[in-house]
Structures are given as C-alpha cells and as structure tokens.
Design a protein around this motif. Structure first.
Motif, PDB file in Angstrom:
ATOM      1  N   UNK A   1       0.708  -1.336   0.015  1.00 29.00           N
ATOM      2  CA  UNK A   1      -0.249  -0.110  -0.134  1.00 29.00           C
ATOM      3  C   UNK A   1       0.713   1.351   0.156  1.00 29.00           C
ATOM      4  N   UNK A   2       1.959   1.149   0.553  1.00 30.15           N
ATOM      5  CA  UNK A   2       3.004   2.372   0.540  1.00 30.15           C
ATOM      6  C   UNK A   2       3.559   2.375  -1.131  1.00 30.15           C
ATOM      7  N   UNK A   3       3.550   1.278  -1.495  1.00 29.73           N
ATOM      8  CA  UNK A   3       4.067   1.333  -2.834  1.00 29.73           C
ATOM      9  C   UNK A   3       3.135   2.244  -4.150  1.00 29.73           C
ATOM     10  N   UNK A   4       1.880   1.941  -4.073  1.00 33.27           N
ATOM     11  CA  UNK A   4       1.093   2.541  -4.722  1.00 33.27           C
ATOM     12  C   UNK A   4       0.956   4.119  -4.525  1.00 33.27           C
ATOM     13  N   UNK A   5       1.865   4.716  -3.805  1.00 36.64           N
ATOM     14  CA  UNK A   5       1.746   5.978  -3.367  1.00 36.64           C
ATOM     15  C   UNK A   5       2.402   6.742  -4.574  1.00 36.64           C
ATOM     16  N   UNK A   6       3.521   6.039  -5.182  1.00 37.90           N
ATOM     17  CA  UNK A   6       4.250   6.768  -6.261  1.00 37.90           C
ATOM     18  C   UNK A   6       4.221   6.065  -7.411  1.00 37.90           C
ATOM     19  N   UNK A   7       4.066   4.346  -7.153  1.00 39.47           N
ATOM     20  CA  UNK A   7       4.010   3.605  -8.455  1.00 39.47           C
ATOM     21  C   UNK A   7       2.416   3.386  -8.736  1.00 39.47           C
ATOM     22  N   UNK A   8       2.047   3.666 -10.098  1.00 34.65           N
ATOM     23  CA  UNK A   8       0.732   3.548 -10.485  1.00 34.65           C
ATOM     24  C   UNK A   8       0.601   2.369 -11.742  1.00 34.65           C
ATOM     25  N   UNK A   9       1.744   1.547 -11.650  1.00 36.05           N
ATOM     26  CA  UNK A   9       1.836   0.392 -12.488  1.00 36.05           C
ATOM     27  C   UNK A   9       1.497  -0.842 -11.866  1.00 36.05           C
ATOM     28  N   UNK A  10       0.159  -1.396 -11.881  1.00 33.37           N
ATOM     29  CA  UNK A  10      -0.007  -2.577 -11.376  1.00 33.37           C
ATOM     30  C   UNK A  10       0.740  -3.878 -11.400  1.00 33.37           C
ATOM     31  N   UNK A  11       1.153  -4.197 -12.644  1.00 31.32           N
ATOM     32  CA  UNK A  11       1.948  -5.085 -13.144  1.00 31.32           C
ATOM     33  C   UNK A  11       3.377  -5.202 -12.213  1.00 31.32           C
ATOM     34  N   UNK A  12       3.929  -3.802 -12.201  1.00 30.50           N
ATOM     35  CA  UNK A  12       4.988  -3.517 -11.394  1.00 30.50           C
ATOM     36  C   UNK A  12       5.070  -3.745  -9.979  1.00 30.50           C
ATOM     37  N   UNK A  13       3.859  -3.366  -9.359  1.00 27.73           N
ATOM     38  CA  UNK A  13       3.704  -3.695  -8.048  1.00 27.73           C
ATOM     39  C   UNK A  13       3.298  -5.003  -7.840  1.00 27.73           C
ATOM     40  N   UNK A  14       2.734  -5.650  -8.618  1.00 30.13           N
ATOM     41  CA  UNK A  14       2.566  -7.288  -8.511  1.00 30.13           C
ATOM     42  C   UNK A  14       3.959  -7.956  -8.677  1.00 30.13           C
ATOM     43  N   UNK A  15       4.730  -7.613  -9.492  1.00 30.56           N
ATOM     44  CA  UNK A  15       6.085  -8.441  -9.684  1.00 30.56           C
ATOM     45  C   UNK A  15       7.144  -7.879  -8.598  1.00 30.56           C
ATOM     46  N   UNK A  16       7.095  -6.856  -8.247  1.00 27.89           N
ATOM     47  CA  UNK A  16       7.948  -6.313  -7.148  1.00 27.89           C
ATOM     48  C   UNK A  16       7.535  -7.224  -5.963  1.00 27.89           C
ATOM     49  N   UNK A  17       6.357  -7.304  -5.530  1.00 28.84           N
ATOM     50  CA  UNK A  17       5.933  -8.104  -4.342  1.00 28.84           C
ATOM     51  C   UNK A  17       6.464  -9.556  -4.481  1.00 28.84           C
ATOM     52  N   UNK A  18       6.364 -10.023  -5.569  1.00 32.32           N
ATOM     53  CA  UNK A  18       6.893 -11.433  -5.760  1.00 32.32           C
ATOM     54  C   UNK A  18       8.277 -11.479  -5.574  1.00 32.32           C
ATOM     55  N   UNK A  19       8.913 -10.505  -6.181  1.00 31.23           N
ATOM     56  CA  UNK A  19      10.603 -10.461  -6.249  1.00 31.23           C
ATOM     57  C   UNK A  19      10.784 -10.229  -4.764  1.00 31.23           C
ATOM     58  N   UNK A  20      10.483  -9.392  -4.033  1.00 27.29           N
ATOM     59  CA  UNK A  20      10.928  -8.817  -2.875  1.00 27.29           C
ATOM     60  C   UNK A  20      10.635  -9.982  -1.968  1.00 27.29           C
ATOM     61  N   UNK A  21       9.497 -10.531  -1.870  1.00 32.74           N
ATOM     62  CA  UNK A  21       9.369 -11.435  -0.901  1.00 32.74           C
ATOM     63  C   UNK A  21      10.225 -12.882  -1.226  1.00 32.74           C
ATOM     64  N   UNK A  22      10.426 -13.095  -2.445  1.00 30.21           N
ATOM     65  CA  UNK A  22      11.396 -14.368  -2.877  1.00 30.21           C
ATOM     66  C   UNK A  22      12.635 -14.045  -2.253  1.00 30.21           C
ATOM     67  N   UNK A  23      13.228 -12.808  -2.705  1.00 28.79           N
ATOM     68  CA  UNK A  23      14.542 -12.572  -2.072  1.00 28.79           C
ATOM     69  C   UNK A  23      14.803 -12.392  -0.516  1.00 28.79           C
ATOM     70  N   UNK A  24      13.990 -11.995   0.250  1.00 25.92           N
ATOM     71  CA  UNK A  24      14.041 -12.137   1.594  1.00 25.92           C
ATOM     72  C   UNK A  24      13.919 -13.538   2.157  1.00 25.92           C
ATOM     73  N   UNK A  25      13.219 -14.344   1.505  1.00 27.28           N
ATOM     74  CA  UNK A  25      13.063 -15.850   2.056  1.00 27.28           C
ATOM     75  C   UNK A  25      14.282 -16.474   1.494  1.00 27.28           C
ATOM     76  N   UNK A  26      14.759 -16.232   0.181  1.00 27.76           N
ATOM     77  CA  UNK A  26      15.875 -17.005  -0.284  1.00 27.76           C
ATOM     78  C   UNK A  26      17.297 -16.423   0.432  1.00 27.76           C
ATOM     79  N   UNK A  27      17.165 -15.279   0.967  1.00 28.94           N
ATOM     80  CA  UNK A  27      18.526 -15.048   1.821  1.00 28.94           C
ATOM     81  C   UNK A  27      18.480 -15.302   3.410  1.00 28.94           C
ATOM     82  N   UNK A  28      17.440 -15.973   3.775  1.00 33.07           N
ATOM     83  CA  UNK A  28      17.348 -16.746   5.012  1.00 33.07           C
ATOM     84  C   UNK A  28      16.446 -16.342   5.869  1.00 33.07           C
ATOM     85  N   UNK A  29      15.656 -15.680   5.460  1.00 38.87           N
ATOM     86  CA  UNK A  29      14.503 -15.031   6.308  1.00 38.87           C
ATOM     87  C   UNK A  29      13.489 -16.455   6.831  1.00 38.87           C
ATOM     88  N   UNK A  30      13.463 -16.612   8.065  1.00 39.71           N
ATOM     89  CA  UNK A  30      12.661 -17.817   8.479  1.00 39.71           C
ATOM     90  C   UNK A  30      11.344 -17.404   8.766  1.00 39.71           C
TER      91      UNK A  30
END
Length: 334
Positions: free
Chosen positions: A45-74
């Motif tokens: 919801x913070x993302x949509x303040x400046x980014x109005x591209x739905x596909x970018x928000x969706x793709x970034x959500x997936x990438x950020x979540x995958x990144x934190x988990x891949x880096x060892x977040x338990x």
C-alpha cells in the motif's frame, strides 16, 4: 518481554546488491537474535503512493518476498506478512488520521519537497499534482509501526523524521484516550551504503545498480562496468581509486581484503581485479540465487507463507485494535 523490531520493504522495485548489503543481510542476521521478536512486511500500500503500474507492484511483491526468503528469512521465527493482508492496519490508519494534527503533516519532508518543486517551477498552486497518499504517508507508516507496538524500527536517515512523527501521533493518542501505544525508536544502521558502478550511492534512481540475482555471467558483465582509472597492469593501485574495492570488501573476509589490497599495490590489472570481485560475490550469492529461482517458479509457496504470516499478524493486531476501539468508545451497546 522481547524487544520488537519491525521492518517494511516497499514493493516498487527489484532488490539489488546495495539492498542486500545495506538492509537485507543485516536485518536477517538481527532477526536471529534470541532477545528480539521480528516483524517483516511487504509495504504494497505504500508502493501505490508513487507507483501506478499494477504489474510493477505485483512483480515487485513477488521478487521482494522471494529475495528475503532466499536470503534466509525464517517465517517460522519471524512474522512475515503483506501489508494489504492486514485490514486492521488500515482501520488504525483512519483512527490515527483522526487524531493527527494537520500541521504535523505539513512539515513532512516529502510533502515540503513536492511543494517547493511546484514553487520553483512557478506553478501558482503549491499543491499541484500532490495526492493525499503522499501527504498522509507518515500516518500510514505510523499505523504499520504502532499496530504491533514495535520498539525498534531500522530506517535510513531520510526516514528518521517519520519515526519522530510516529512518536508524536502515538503520544497524542495515549494522552487523549488511553496509553496503548509504545513510542518506537528509530534505529539508523551503521552499515556503509554500497557504492554503485559509477562511484555514487548504489540506487535504481541513478541506474548504477547490480541486480542481486542475475546469472553469474551477467554478474561479471555488471562488475566489468565498475569505474576505474587508466592505470596499466603493473602500476601500483590503491583501494580508494575505484568503487571496486568497497564492493569487494562487502563480500570478503578480513584476510582476503588484505590480500586483495596487496595485489592492487603490486600492480594487479583492473580486469583481473574485476574477475576476483565477481567470483567472490558469486560465491556468496550462488546458493541464494538457486533458492530464489525456485521460489519465483512457485509463487503459490510464497503466497502460502504470506497467508500464514498474515494469520499470525492479524491475531496480534486484532487484540490491540479491540483495545483502541474500546478506548475511542467504538464498542458494542450491550
């Protein structure tokens, strides 16, 4: 009671090497401390303040979540959730908006900068093009933090003002109604900001980043773009002559850094130095990259993790929100 630490990541971009060194790696290490209780969330919801591209928000959500988990977040050891899955945060956001002084929002750096930009352009309306999302951003950030009564919030220096505003908002509510909110502390990290390809801070706005999980071959190509001087092979070189050294230092141990420094002094060619840097980075990131690619290929697994985290977070949030509503007089009649 364990110290609560809350970290939010806006879902508008794809993580790069600077994010990993400056935020992701230290935050995950801190989450393993036995005396702390960590909350990590995807701030869509913070993302949509400046980014109005739905596909970018969706793709970034997936990438950020995958990144934190891949880096060892338990997710078994922390509370990991998506902001939009916690409606209690949005309800608290409205409640805090109703107790927040407008003058406080007028002083927010981002809003003042936007107004100044209009003034500099000679636009008569100082609020031209400014949306309420930008103006009220600090209240939503306060709701994110106060919803879980976080004690510490790791932030960059540009976010310290928002933590001060959160304390002000919490104190105002506590004084007017009931003392329910912890006054959080901003924790400004000591980790050095990683230098980018061009010698400036690594930032997507400068276009000088190294993507975190690109292939080994592309990683080498990115490292090859790091600026150096024109010294020839055999000429002595020092660590301060290129961002190459700082980036290497973020991934190598003390002994390796000492050896690399000596090699540069002995005239190591920049091309050879870049091969050493890329190999060192890849040694740490290769297993994380494999895990990341597995997660990206199975978004349903990430979704299941986020939903489990949301259930845990909502159970916590509901308890506090019920107390907040009761303090306001918003309660059952009988």
């Amino acid at each position: 009671m364990k110290k609560r630490v809350l970290t939010g990541v806006t879902t508008t971009g794809i993580p790069h090497l600077g994010n990993y060194v400056g935020a992701i790696r230290p935050a995950i290490a801190a989450s393993r401390q036995p005396d702390s209780e960590s909350f990590f969330f995807l701030a869509d919801y913070h993302g949509i303040i400046k980014c109005h591209d739905p596909e970018q928000i969706h793709a970034s959500t997936l990438a950020v979540a995958a990144t934190w988990l891949a880096c060892g977040l338990d997710p078994e050891q922390v509370t990991f959730y998506r902001q939009s899955d916690i409606p209690e945060i949005l309800e608290l956001n409205w409640i805090l908006t109703c107790t927040c002084a407008k003058g406080l929002m007028n002083r927010a750096h981002a809003y003042k900068a936007a107004v100044q930009e209009n003034t500099d352009k000679g636009i008569d309306d100082p609020d031209h093009g400014i949306e309420m999302g930008l103006y009220c951003y600090p209240v939503l950030m306060a709701a994110d933090i106060l919803m879980f009564n976080a004690h510490d919030v790791p932030v960059g220096r540009d976010q310290v003002q928002h933590l001060e505003m959160t304390r002000d908002i919490a104190g105002r509510f506590n004084h007017r109604f009931r003392e329910l909110f912890v006054l959080p502390e901003a924790v400004v990290g000591e980790e050095a900001i990683l230098t980018g390809l061009d010698g400036r801070k690594m930032s997507k706005s400068y276009g000088n980043t190294i993507p975190l999980f690109e292939t080994e071959k592309k990683l080498q190509k990115s490292v090859n773009k790091i600026v150096t001087n024109l010294k020839e092979p055999g000429e002595p070189k020092t660590p301060d002559e290129s961002p190459l050294f700082e980036i290497y230092q973020a991934f190598a141990d003390e002994a390796a850094v000492a050896e690399f420094t000596a090699q540069l002094a002995d005239g190591l060619a920049w091309g050879e130095a870049k091969k050493i840097v890329a190999q060192t980075i890849n040694a740490e990131l290769a297993p994380l990259r494999e895990r990341y690619n597995e997660l990206i290929a199975a978004p349903e697994k990430i979704e299941a993790i986020l939903q489990a985290g949301a259930s845990k977070a909502r159970a916590e949030a509901r308890l506090l929100l019920d107390q907040v509503r009761d303090a306001l007089g918003v309660r059952r009649l009988g």
